[in-house]
Scaffold this motif. Structure first.
Motif, PDB file in Angstrom:
ATOM      1  N   GLY A  94      45.213  46.024  29.350  1.00  0.00           N
ATOM      2  CA  GLY A  94      44.790  45.127  28.292  1.00  0.00           C
ATOM      3  C   GLY A  94      45.156  43.687  28.617  1.00  0.00           C
ATOM      4  N   ARG A  95      44.947  42.843  27.654  1.00  0.00           N
ATOM      5  CA  ARG A  95      45.317  41.439  27.833  1.00  0.00           C
ATOM      6  C   ARG A  95      46.815  41.262  27.589  1.00  0.00           C
ATOM      7  NH1 ARG A  95      40.313  42.284  26.623  1.00  0.00           N
ATOM      8  NH2 ARG A  95      38.740  41.066  27.759  1.00  0.00           N
ATOM      9  N   VAL A 117      54.234  45.302  36.198  1.00  0.00           N
ATOM     10  CA  VAL A 117      53.084  44.642  35.590  1.00  0.00           C
ATOM     11  C   VAL A 117      52.137  44.263  36.724  1.00  0.00           C
ATOM     12  CG1 VAL A 117      52.275  42.718  34.191  1.00  0.00           C
ATOM     13  CG2 VAL A 117      54.476  43.800  33.668  1.00  0.00           C
ATOM     14  N   LEU A 118      50.912  44.753  36.647  1.00  0.00           N
ATOM     15  CA  LEU A 118      49.929  44.581  37.710  1.00  0.00           C
ATOM     16  C   LEU A 118      48.833  43.630  37.257  1.00  0.00           C
ATOM     17  CD1 LEU A 118      49.511  48.339  38.732  1.00  0.00           C
ATOM     18  CD2 LEU A 118      51.100  46.658  39.676  1.00  0.00           C
ATOM     19  N   SER A 119      48.497  42.698  38.109  1.00  0.00           N
ATOM     20  CA  SER A 119      47.390  41.794  37.832  1.00  0.00           C
ATOM     21  C   SER A 119      46.063  42.508  38.093  1.00  0.00           C
ATOM     22  CB  SER A 119      47.486  40.559  38.725  1.00  0.00           C
ATOM     23  OG  SER A 119      47.239  40.933  40.087  1.00  0.00           O
ATOM     24  N   CYS A 120      44.991  41.845  37.751  1.00  0.00           N
ATOM     25  CA  CYS A 120      43.663  42.382  38.031  1.00  0.00           C
ATOM     26  C   CYS A 120      43.491  42.621  39.536  1.00  0.00           C
ATOM     27  CB  CYS A 120      42.610  41.419  37.500  1.00  0.00           C
ATOM     28  SG  CYS A 120      40.920  41.951  37.741  1.00  0.00           S
ATOM     29  N   ASP A 121      43.964  41.692  40.360  1.00  0.00           N
ATOM     30  CA  ASP A 121      43.868  41.857  41.810  1.00  0.00           C
ATOM     31  C   ASP A 121      44.725  43.022  42.298  1.00  0.00           C
ATOM     32  OD1 ASP A 121      42.116  39.746  42.033  1.00  0.00           O
ATOM     33  OD2 ASP A 121      43.671  38.274  42.502  1.00  0.00           O
ATOM     34  N   ASP A 122      45.929  43.164  41.725  1.00  0.00           N
ATOM     35  CA  ASP A 122      46.781  44.308  42.074  1.00  0.00           C
ATOM     36  C   ASP A 122      46.060  45.620  41.756  1.00  0.00           C
ATOM     37  OD1 ASP A 122      48.922  42.613  42.774  1.00  0.00           O
ATOM     38  OD2 ASP A 122      49.723  42.649  40.722  1.00  0.00           O
ATOM     39  N   MET A 123      45.436  45.673  40.599  1.00  0.00           N
ATOM     40  CA  MET A 123      44.731  46.883  40.192  1.00  0.00           C
ATOM     41  C   MET A 123      43.595  47.201  41.150  1.00  0.00           C
ATOM     42  SD  MET A 123      45.875  48.520  37.533  1.00  0.00           S
ATOM     43  CE  MET A 123      44.401  49.400  37.029  1.00  0.00           C
ATOM     44  N   ARG A 124      42.885  46.191  41.583  1.00  0.00           N
ATOM     45  CA  ARG A 124      41.764  46.410  42.503  1.00  0.00           C
ATOM     46  C   ARG A 124      42.252  47.038  43.806  1.00  0.00           C
ATOM     47  NH1 ARG A 124      40.209  41.530  42.602  1.00  0.00           N
ATOM     48  NH2 ARG A 124      38.980  41.662  40.697  1.00  0.00           N
ATOM     49  N   PRO A 134      39.093  39.636  34.746  1.00  0.00           N
ATOM     50  CA  PRO A 134      40.225  38.895  35.325  1.00  0.00           C
ATOM     51  C   PRO A 134      41.337  38.565  34.344  1.00  0.00           C
ATOM     52  CG  PRO A 134      38.242  37.529  35.227  1.00  0.00           C
ATOM     53  CD  PRO A 134      37.809  38.918  34.917  1.00  0.00           C
ATOM     54  N   ASP A 135      41.070  38.591  33.039  1.00  0.00           N
ATOM     55  CA  ASP A 135      42.129  38.264  32.069  1.00  0.00           C
ATOM     56  C   ASP A 135      42.915  39.491  31.623  1.00  0.00           C
ATOM     57  OD1 ASP A 135      39.980  39.335  30.683  1.00  0.00           O
ATOM     58  OD2 ASP A 135      40.235  38.037  28.932  1.00  0.00           O
ATOM     59  N   MET A 136      42.668  40.643  32.224  1.00  0.00           N
ATOM     60  CA  MET A 136      43.412  41.843  31.873  1.00  0.00           C
ATOM     61  C   MET A 136      44.502  42.116  32.905  1.00  0.00           C
ATOM     62  SD  MET A 136      41.131  44.950  30.338  1.00  0.00           S
ATOM     63  CE  MET A 136      40.563  44.951  28.656  1.00  0.00           C
ATOM     64  N   VAL A 137      45.578  42.768  32.448  1.00  0.00           N
ATOM     65  CA  VAL A 137      46.662  43.225  33.315  1.00  0.00           C
ATOM     66  C   VAL A 137      46.935  44.696  32.982  1.00  0.00           C
ATOM     67  CG1 VAL A 137      47.699  40.921  33.458  1.00  0.00           C
ATOM     68  CG2 VAL A 137      48.496  42.542  31.701  1.00  0.00           C
ATOM     69  N   ALA A 138      47.867  45.276  33.704  1.00  0.00           N
ATOM     70  CA  ALA A 138      48.258  46.660  33.448  1.00  0.00           C
ATOM     71  C   ALA A 138      49.768  46.775  33.506  1.00  0.00           C
ATOM     72  CB  ALA A 138      47.623  47.593  34.473  1.00  0.00           C
ATOM     73  N   VAL A 139      50.315  47.627  32.656  1.00  0.00           N
ATOM     74  CA  VAL A 139      51.715  48.037  32.768  1.00  0.00           C
ATOM     75  C   VAL A 139      51.711  49.455  33.344  1.00  0.00           C
ATOM     76  CG1 VAL A 139      53.876  48.482  31.562  1.00  0.00           C
ATOM     77  CG2 VAL A 139      52.381  46.621  30.793  1.00  0.00           C
ATOM     78  N   TRP A 140      52.274  49.593  34.521  1.00  0.00           N
ATOM     79  CA  TRP A 140      52.343  50.894  35.199  1.00  0.00           C
ATOM     80  C   TRP A 140      53.718  51.511  34.969  1.00  0.00           C
ATOM     81  CZ3 TRP A 140      55.678  52.554  39.098  1.00  0.00           C
ATOM     82  CH2 TRP A 140      55.363  53.773  39.693  1.00  0.00           C
ATOM     83  N   GLU A 141      53.738  52.785  34.618  1.00  0.00           N
ATOM     84  CA  GLU A 141      55.006  53.497  34.477  1.00  0.00           C
ATOM     85  C   GLU A 141      54.925  54.805  35.255  1.00  0.00           C
ATOM     86  OE1 GLU A 141      55.740  55.952  30.946  1.00  0.00           O
ATOM     87  OE2 GLU A 141      54.460  54.535  29.865  1.00  0.00           O
ATOM     88  N   PRO A 142      55.994  55.176  35.944  1.00  0.00           N
ATOM     89  CA  PRO A 142      55.924  56.323  36.853  1.00  0.00           C
ATOM     90  C   PRO A 142      56.018  57.690  36.192  1.00  0.00           C
ATOM     91  CG  PRO A 142      58.099  55.314  36.965  1.00  0.00           C
ATOM     92  CD  PRO A 142      57.259  54.424  36.095  1.00  0.00           C
ATOM     93  N   GLU A 246      43.266  48.823  25.925  1.00  0.00           N
ATOM     94  CA  GLU A 246      42.905  48.026  24.753  1.00  0.00           C
ATOM     95  C   GLU A 246      41.764  47.114  25.180  1.00  0.00           C
ATOM     96  OE1 GLU A 246      44.920  45.251  21.235  1.00  0.00           O
ATOM     97  OE2 GLU A 246      46.035  45.613  23.100  1.00  0.00           O
ATOM     98  N   HIS A 247      40.538  47.588  24.999  1.00  0.00           N
ATOM     99  CA  HIS A 247      39.372  46.887  25.557  1.00  0.00           C
ATOM    100  C   HIS A 247      38.944  45.702  24.721  1.00  0.00           C
ATOM    101  CE1 HIS A 247      36.414  48.894  22.799  1.00  0.00           C
ATOM    102  NE2 HIS A 247      37.380  49.790  22.745  1.00  0.00           N
TER     103      HIS A 247
END
Length: 378
Positions: A94-95, A117-124, A134-142, A246-247
């Motif tokens: 989400g944002r 916390v991953l940026s859009c580029d990290d996710m790609r 490009p304005d979205m990020v992700a929180v990754w949890e293992p 959260e789109h």
């Protein structure tokens, strides 16, 4: 005359079956009653998979509870020999200022949980199955992953019976009455007495506590499975985490990797209000198209043909937190549902807590979010 049982449980779904196991394991004489034969497809705990996650965006108070749930799921797997949890890691998308990302980061930071916390580029680069703006990020949890709800309920029920619980199926509870030293419970299979009763009927809660006039809303929830359109290997559980997205502000959908049935998608809290006894279980083309349009936008390679779809239910409180509290007028009655569409992962710890409370112990957790009084008179 002594009551027939120590505790009667009304409803043997996720919470009730877990409570039956934990109560019976401690030597309590338990009767469980259910209107169907759990696990079944008429409530809130079917559909092959459920998400478990630790960086809980809804509130940090859930984190210690879900951490205990992880321990109890592992214990149940070990003693039963059943596979109940598959770790895949998880992504909250989400944002940065949205409810989901902000809440997940808050819980992760307050409880010192491993996350990135991953940026859009990290996710790609790391999760190329997703296509984020490009304005979205992700929180990754293992530690996030998948629970298998039908297997979990079946295992809790078998374990409860192995410890001496009496469980009666196809016997809905019609009403209960307080009496000196306990309760009298009227069910389709007979009339029973007990010192205490646990109400865990999910979507049927208002019919078993009509005096409280609880402001609960039963919501129709559609689940869809899609055949990946291309590169199906990207959606294996080894490569694709569970996710919530959260789109738009306050609007969410969630999904699972392909376990052989297709990529599963659910649109969160946008279903029609319903009655549990008159639920429309037919999935409409427009409903699968809504899910498909979200896939086309965010996981385009997954946006292939619909493989299957089904309907389940959420039972929501106004603030979307759980209920776990004593009946205000009958201290021998504990209420342990509903869970507003995000409770299955907590079922072993809610079951353990219910057993503990019914035995006179105090909760080691802060349960203030789940108090009944904030909903009375609303």
């Amino acid at each position: 005359m002594a009551p027939d049982y120590d505790v009667i449980i009304a409803g043997l779904g996720a919470m009730g079956s877990a409570a039956a196991y934990h109560l019976a394991k401690t030597g309590r004489h338990v009767l469980g009653l259910d209107r169907f034969e759990p696990p079944h497809q008429f409530g809130s705990s079917h559909g092959l998979t459920r998400i478990i996650r630790e960086a809980y965006f809804e509130h940090p108070l859930y984190v210690p509870l879900v951490q205990r749930a992880y321990e109890l799921w592992a214990d149940l797997e070990k003693q039963s020999g059943q596979k109940l949890l598959l770790q895949t890691s998880g992504l909250m998308l989400g944002r940065p200022d949205g409810v989901l990302v902000r809440g997940a980061r808050r819980s992760a930071e307050e409880h010192h949980l491993k996350h990135r916390v991953l940026s859009c580029d990290d996710m790609r680069r790391e999760f190329p199955m997703f296509q984020l703006p490009p304005d979205m990020v992700a929180v990754w949890e293992p530690r996030a992953g998948i629970l298998f709800p039908e297997a979990a309920i079946r295992t809790h029920i078998a374990s409860a019976r192995a410890h001496g619980a009496e469980l009666v199926i196809n016997s809905p509870v019609e009403k209960w009455e307080p009496e000196t030293g306990g309760v009298r419970v009227h069910a389709a299979s007979g009339v029973y007495t007990a010192r205490q009763i646990l109400l865990s009927p999910g979507a049927w809660m208002t019919s078993l506590a009509p005096d409280l006039k609880l402001p609960l809303a039963v919501e129709r929830q559609v689940l869809c499975w899609f055949q990946p359109r291309s590169e199906p290997g990207l959606f294996s559980p080894q490569r694709c985490p569970i996710f919530i997205c959260e789109h738009q502000p306050g609007r969410f959908f969630y999904g699972f990797p392909d376990l052989g049935d297709g990529v599963k998608i659910g649109v969160h809290h946008e279903g029609a209000m319903a009655s549990p006894d008159r639920l429309d279980r037919q999935v409409k083309d427009r409903e699968t198209e809504i899910a498909l349009s979200l896939l086309r936008q965010f996981l385009p390679r997954a946006a292939g043909p619909v493989r299957s779809a089904m309907v389940c239910m959420y039972t929501n409180t106004p603030d979307e937190h759980f209920l776990l509290d004593w009946h205000p007028h009958s201290p021998q009655v504990l209420i342990a549902s509903p869970c507003s569409g995000h409770g299955f992962k907590f079922s072993p710890v809610i079951g353990e807590l219910a057993a503990s409370l019914l035995s006179g112990a105090r909760s080691p957790f802060d349960l203030s979010l789940f108090r009944l009084d904030k909903h009375l008179g609303t």
